[in-house]
Design a protein around this motif. Structure first.
Motif, PDB file in Angstrom:
ATOM      1  N   GLY A 185       0.793  -1.229   0.000  1.00 26.79           N
ATOM      2  CA  GLY A 185       0.000   0.000   0.000  1.00 26.79           C
ATOM      3  C   GLY A 185       0.821   1.272   0.000  1.00 26.79           C
ATOM      4  N   PRO A 186       1.696   1.461   0.981  1.00 21.94           N
ATOM      5  CA  PRO A 186       2.515   2.678   1.011  1.00 21.94           C
ATOM      6  C   PRO A 186       3.441   2.799  -0.195  1.00 21.94           C
ATOM      7  CG  PRO A 186       2.525   1.589   3.156  1.00 21.94           C
ATOM      8  CD  PRO A 186       1.882   0.640   2.194  1.00 21.94           C
ATOM      9  N   GLN A 187       3.931   1.665  -0.704  1.00 19.27           N
ATOM     10  CA  GLN A 187       4.841   1.685  -1.850  1.00 19.27           C
ATOM     11  C   GLN A 187       4.115   2.140  -3.117  1.00 19.27           C
ATOM     12  OE1 GLN A 187       8.053   1.115  -1.623  1.00 19.27           O
ATOM     13  NE2 GLN A 187       8.114   0.389   0.489  1.00 19.27           N
ATOM     14  N   VAL A 188       2.894   1.626  -3.330  1.00 18.65           N
ATOM     15  CA  VAL A 188       2.112   2.033  -4.494  1.00 18.65           C
ATOM     16  C   VAL A 188       1.771   3.514  -4.400  1.00 18.65           C
ATOM     17  CG1 VAL A 188      -0.094   1.760  -5.701  1.00 18.65           C
ATOM     18  CG2 VAL A 188       1.175  -0.259  -4.941  1.00 18.65           C
ATOM     19  N   ALA A 189       1.364   3.965  -3.212  1.00 18.13           N
ATOM     20  CA  ALA A 189       1.002   5.373  -3.030  1.00 18.13           C
ATOM     21  C   ALA A 189       2.190   6.291  -3.296  1.00 18.13           C
ATOM     22  CB  ALA A 189       0.468   5.594  -1.616  1.00 18.13           C
ATOM     23  N   LEU A 191       4.840   5.646  -5.244  1.00 15.85           N
ATOM     24  CA  LEU A 191       5.141   5.630  -6.666  1.00 15.85           C
ATOM     25  C   LEU A 191       4.093   6.423  -7.445  1.00 15.85           C
ATOM     26  CD1 LEU A 191       6.886   4.558  -9.007  1.00 15.85           C
ATOM     27  CD2 LEU A 191       5.465   2.484  -9.007  1.00 15.85           C
ATOM     28  N   ALA A 192       2.830   6.354  -7.009  1.00 18.07           N
ATOM     29  CA  ALA A 192       1.735   7.037  -7.713  1.00 18.07           C
ATOM     30  C   ALA A 192       1.900   8.554  -7.716  1.00 18.07           C
ATOM     31  CB  ALA A 192       0.399   6.662  -7.083  1.00 18.07           C
ATOM     32  N   GLU A 193       2.652   9.077  -6.762  1.00 19.38           N
ATOM     33  CA  GLU A 193       2.856  10.530  -6.714  1.00 19.38           C
ATOM     34  C   GLU A 193       3.567  11.036  -7.964  1.00 19.38           C
ATOM     35  OE1 GLU A 193       1.723  12.789  -4.501  1.00 19.38           O
ATOM     36  OE2 GLU A 193       0.591  11.071  -3.743  1.00 19.38           O
ATOM     37  N   GLN A 194       4.362  10.173  -8.611  1.00 18.52           N
ATOM     38  CA  GLN A 194       5.076  10.558  -9.826  1.00 18.52           C
ATOM     39  C   GLN A 194       4.299  10.188 -11.100  1.00 18.52           C
ATOM     40  OE1 GLN A 194       7.158   9.224  -7.094  1.00 18.52           O
ATOM     41  NE2 GLN A 194       7.270  11.436  -6.792  1.00 18.52           N
ATOM     42  N   GLY A 195       3.096   9.632 -10.921  1.00 19.55           N
ATOM     43  CA  GLY A 195       2.339   9.156 -12.070  1.00 19.55           C
ATOM     44  C   GLY A 195       1.519  10.233 -12.762  1.00 19.55           C
ATOM     45  N   ASP A 196       1.292  10.038 -14.049  1.00 18.17           N
ATOM     46  CA  ASP A 196       0.449  10.930 -14.844  1.00 18.17           C
ATOM     47  C   ASP A 196      -1.000  10.460 -14.710  1.00 18.17           C
ATOM     48  OD1 ASP A 196      -0.937  12.349 -16.741  1.00 18.17           O
ATOM     49  OD2 ASP A 196       0.349  11.805 -18.430  1.00 18.17           O
ATOM     50  N   PRO A 197      -1.885  11.264 -14.109  1.00 17.41           N
ATOM     51  CA  PRO A 197      -3.265  10.825 -13.887  1.00 17.41           C
ATOM     52  C   PRO A 197      -4.079  10.689 -15.170  1.00 17.41           C
ATOM     53  CG  PRO A 197      -3.018  13.127 -13.289  1.00 17.41           C
ATOM     54  CD  PRO A 197      -1.644  12.617 -13.584  1.00 17.41           C
ATOM     55  N   LYS A 198      -3.555  11.213 -16.294  1.00 16.32           N
ATOM     56  CA  LYS A 198      -4.316  11.194 -17.536  1.00 16.32           C
ATOM     57  C   LYS A 198      -3.929  10.053 -18.475  1.00 16.32           C
ATOM     58  CE  LYS A 198      -4.947  16.235 -17.463  1.00 16.32           C
ATOM     59  NZ  LYS A 198      -4.721  17.508 -18.197  1.00 16.32           N
ATOM     60  N   ASP A 243       2.711   5.588 -13.654  1.00 14.99           N
ATOM     61  CA  ASP A 243       1.408   5.896 -14.240  1.00 14.99           C
ATOM     62  C   ASP A 243       0.383   4.808 -13.907  1.00 14.99           C
ATOM     63  OD1 ASP A 243       2.633   8.119 -15.334  1.00 14.99           O
ATOM     64  OD2 ASP A 243       2.903   7.210 -17.321  1.00 14.99           O
ATOM     65  N   ILE A 244       0.834   3.560 -13.931  1.00  9.20           N
ATOM     66  CA  ILE A 244      -0.050   2.452 -13.571  1.00  9.20           C
ATOM     67  C   ILE A 244      -0.411   2.520 -12.092  1.00  9.20           C
ATOM     68  CG2 ILE A 244      -0.107  -0.053 -13.236  1.00  9.20           C
ATOM     69  CD1 ILE A 244       1.388  -0.313 -15.886  1.00  9.20           C
ATOM     70  N   ALA A 245       0.575   2.813 -11.252  1.00  9.79           N
ATOM     71  CA  ALA A 245       0.306   2.940  -9.818  1.00  9.79           C
ATOM     72  C   ALA A 245      -0.725   4.030  -9.552  1.00  9.79           C
ATOM     73  CB  ALA A 245       1.603   3.233  -9.064  1.00  9.79           C
ATOM     74  N   ARG A 246      -0.596   5.149 -10.276  1.00 10.51           N
ATOM     75  CA  ARG A 246      -1.533   6.255 -10.101  1.00 10.51           C
ATOM     76  C   ARG A 246      -2.951   5.838 -10.519  1.00 10.51           C
ATOM     77  NH1 ARG A 246      -0.940  11.874  -9.615  1.00 10.51           N
ATOM     78  NH2 ARG A 246      -3.015  12.799  -9.366  1.00 10.51           N
ATOM     79  N   ALA A 247      -3.054   5.160 -11.654  1.00  6.65           N
ATOM     80  CA  ALA A 247      -4.364   4.730 -12.143  1.00  6.65           C
ATOM     81  C   ALA A 247      -4.997   3.723 -11.187  1.00  6.65           C
ATOM     82  CB  ALA A 247      -4.226   4.132 -13.538  1.00  6.65           C
ATOM     83  N   PHE A 248      -4.174   2.820 -10.661  1.00  6.17           N
ATOM     84  CA  PHE A 248      -4.681   1.811  -9.734  1.00  6.17           C
ATOM     85  C   PHE A 248      -5.167   2.468  -8.435  1.00  6.17           C
ATOM     86  CE2 PHE A 248      -4.085  -0.933  -6.088  1.00  6.17           C
ATOM     87  CZ  PHE A 248      -4.789  -2.070  -6.459  1.00  6.17           C
ATOM     88  N   GLU A 249      -4.333   3.342  -7.873  1.00  4.35           N
ATOM     89  CA  GLU A 249      -4.692   3.993  -6.614  1.00  4.35           C
ATOM     90  C   GLU A 249      -5.974   4.810  -6.771  1.00  4.35           C
ATOM     91  OE1 GLU A 249      -2.380   6.538  -3.206  1.00  4.35           O
ATOM     92  OE2 GLU A 249      -2.310   7.296  -5.261  1.00  4.35           O
ATOM     93  N   GLU A 250      -6.089   5.540  -7.863  1.00  2.07           N
ATOM     94  CA  GLU A 250      -7.279   6.357  -8.078  1.00  2.07           C
ATOM     95  C   GLU A 250      -8.523   5.492  -8.257  1.00  2.07           C
ATOM     96  OE1 GLU A 250      -6.947   9.431 -10.948  1.00  2.07           O
ATOM     97  OE2 GLU A 250      -5.568  10.580  -9.688  1.00  2.07           O
ATOM     98  N   ALA A 251      -8.375   4.353  -8.898  1.00  5.67           N
ATOM     99  CA  ALA A 251      -9.511   3.455  -9.086  1.00  5.67           C
ATOM    100  C   ALA A 251     -10.002   2.912  -7.747  1.00  5.67           C
ATOM    101  CB  ALA A 251      -9.132   2.304 -10.018  1.00  5.67           C
ATOM    102  N   VAL A 252      -9.072   2.509  -6.884  1.00  5.13           N
ATOM    103  CA  VAL A 252      -9.463   2.011  -5.560  1.00  5.13           C
ATOM    104  C   VAL A 252     -10.109   3.118  -4.743  1.00  5.13           C
ATOM    105  CG1 VAL A 252      -8.631   1.075  -3.382  1.00  5.13           C
ATOM    106  CG2 VAL A 252      -7.706   0.201  -5.526  1.00  5.13           C
ATOM    107  N   ALA A 253      -9.488   4.299  -4.717  1.00  3.60           N
ATOM    108  CA  ALA A 253     -10.023   5.413  -3.934  1.00  3.60           C
ATOM    109  C   ALA A 253     -11.414   5.807  -4.416  1.00  3.60           C
ATOM    110  CB  ALA A 253      -9.072   6.602  -4.003  1.00  3.60           C
TER     111      ALA A 253
END
Length: 350
Positions: A185-189, A191-198, A243-253
């Motif tokens: 969980g913390p690792q994905v979050a 990494l997601a900070e550097q992800g492109d949400p689009k 980018d994948i981490a960001r998409a995954f985290e946003e989908a769960v949230a």
């Protein structure tokens, strides 16, 4: 009433001391200590039950001594002991149960097994501004994702739950796919900070149909498919992983927020408690803040160190139930699977 709380359900050894006579029955936490086994289990990519049990055995008594010293109390000044009876790893649960029962018998004081998820459910009660009953609770962790209507101690109605993976479990599996360390969980979050949400938009599972149940296995499969596609094209670089981490985290949230919104609308309640390890996720908190503000509602969380497993929540719940007259009937309890909705209201409920 001074109650010692012991938590040994999985990979964290937690001990705390709660006094019901302090601050008008609120915030009477006299001391707490936590030892995490994360570094030990990270080598194996997940929790190894036998190692967890052995480590609880090594760490529990020193932590009890540490907490009592912090509070300036002796064991003889305890009025009761509470321990996590389940759900959890049976060997780990037995360590806490046997220690609690042995101490209680030696001291001649009552002892009580506590439901682990009831501890998470009521952890925000340890804060300076605890929520009043009734409220909706989202319990979201590595082992559970549930929505519960809470009318009071022991008065719980299950509104919805995951039909497969829990949200925290899905985070761990996504992290493993991305080559990240345990816990995921913390690792994905991070990494997601550097992800492109689009760049990617992953599905929000089971939000296109009515109801309050969750499912994260399809999202896990979608994530794996996206990773393999990028690998096949030679495009799975560090930015793609982010980018994948960001998409995954946003989908769960988003999925959790949509279900919480439905639960608030269904019950007509204005208070939402969010507890469990995933409740520490900042993106989830930001989305819930936006959603509750739209409804003139409010979200309540435990402080950071009480989001994950801890002894303070067990001490608090144990104190409330011991005050209401509950006791173990001479037998220590270790219940690996224990549905929250089977809990009862104490006969002398406060």
């Amino acid at each position: 009433m001074r109650v010692l709380g012991i938590e040994t359900s999985c990979d964290e050894t937690g001990v705390a001391l709660y006094d019901t006579s302090v601050n008008d029955n609120q915030g009477g936490l006299l001391g707490d200590a936590l030892y995490s086994q994360v570094a030990m289990h990270a080598e194996y990519g997940g929790v190894v039950p036998e190692l967890a049990s052995r480590d609880h055995t090594r760490k529990l008594l020193p932590l009890i001594t540490q907490v009592l010293d912090e509070a300036g109390l002796s064991r003889q000044e305890l009025d009761g002991i509470a321990y996590t009876a389940g759900p959890g790893l049976v060997g780990a649960l037995m360590v806490g149960a046997s220690t609690a029962h042995g101490m209680a018998r030696a001291l001649g004081i009552p002892v009580l097994g506590v439901h682990h998820m009831e501890g998470h459910l009521l952890a925000p009660m340890l804060e300076d501004e605890p929520p009043a009953f009734p409220f909706v609770a989202l319990l979201v962790s590595g082992g559970h994702t549930q929505l519960v209507e809470v009318q009071g101690l022991g008065r719980y109605q299950l509104l919805g739950e995951s039909v497969d993976d829990a949200a925290g479990e899905a985070f761990d599996k996504a992290a493993k796919m991305l080559g990240l360390a345990y816990p995921g969980g913390p690792q994905v979050a991070r990494l997601a900070e550097q992800g492109d949400p689009k760049r990617f938009r992953f599905p929000r599972p089971m939000t296109d149909r009515p109801g309050l149940d969750f499912s994260f296995s399809g999202l896990k499969t979608h994530t794996l498919t996206a990773i393999r596609r990028l690998e096949a094209d030679g495009e799975l670089d560090q930015q793609a992983r982010a980018d994948i981490a960001r998409a995954f985290e946003e989908a769960v949230a988003d999925t959790l927020v949509i279900k919480c919104r439905r639960a608030l609308d269904q019950t007509g309640l204005k208070r939402l408690v969010v507890a469990g390890g995933v409740s520490a996720n900042q993106r989830l908190r930001e989305r819930l803040a936006q959603e509750t503000a739209k409804r003139n509602a409010r979200a309540f969380y435990p402080r950071g160190r009480f989001c994950t497993d801890n002894g303070a929540m067990i001490a608090y719940v144990g104190a409330q139930r011991l005050l209401a007259g509950e006791r173990d009937a001479g037998t220590m309890l270790a219940i690996p699977r224990w549905p929250l909705e089977t809990l009862t209201v104490p006969s002398k409920a406060l």
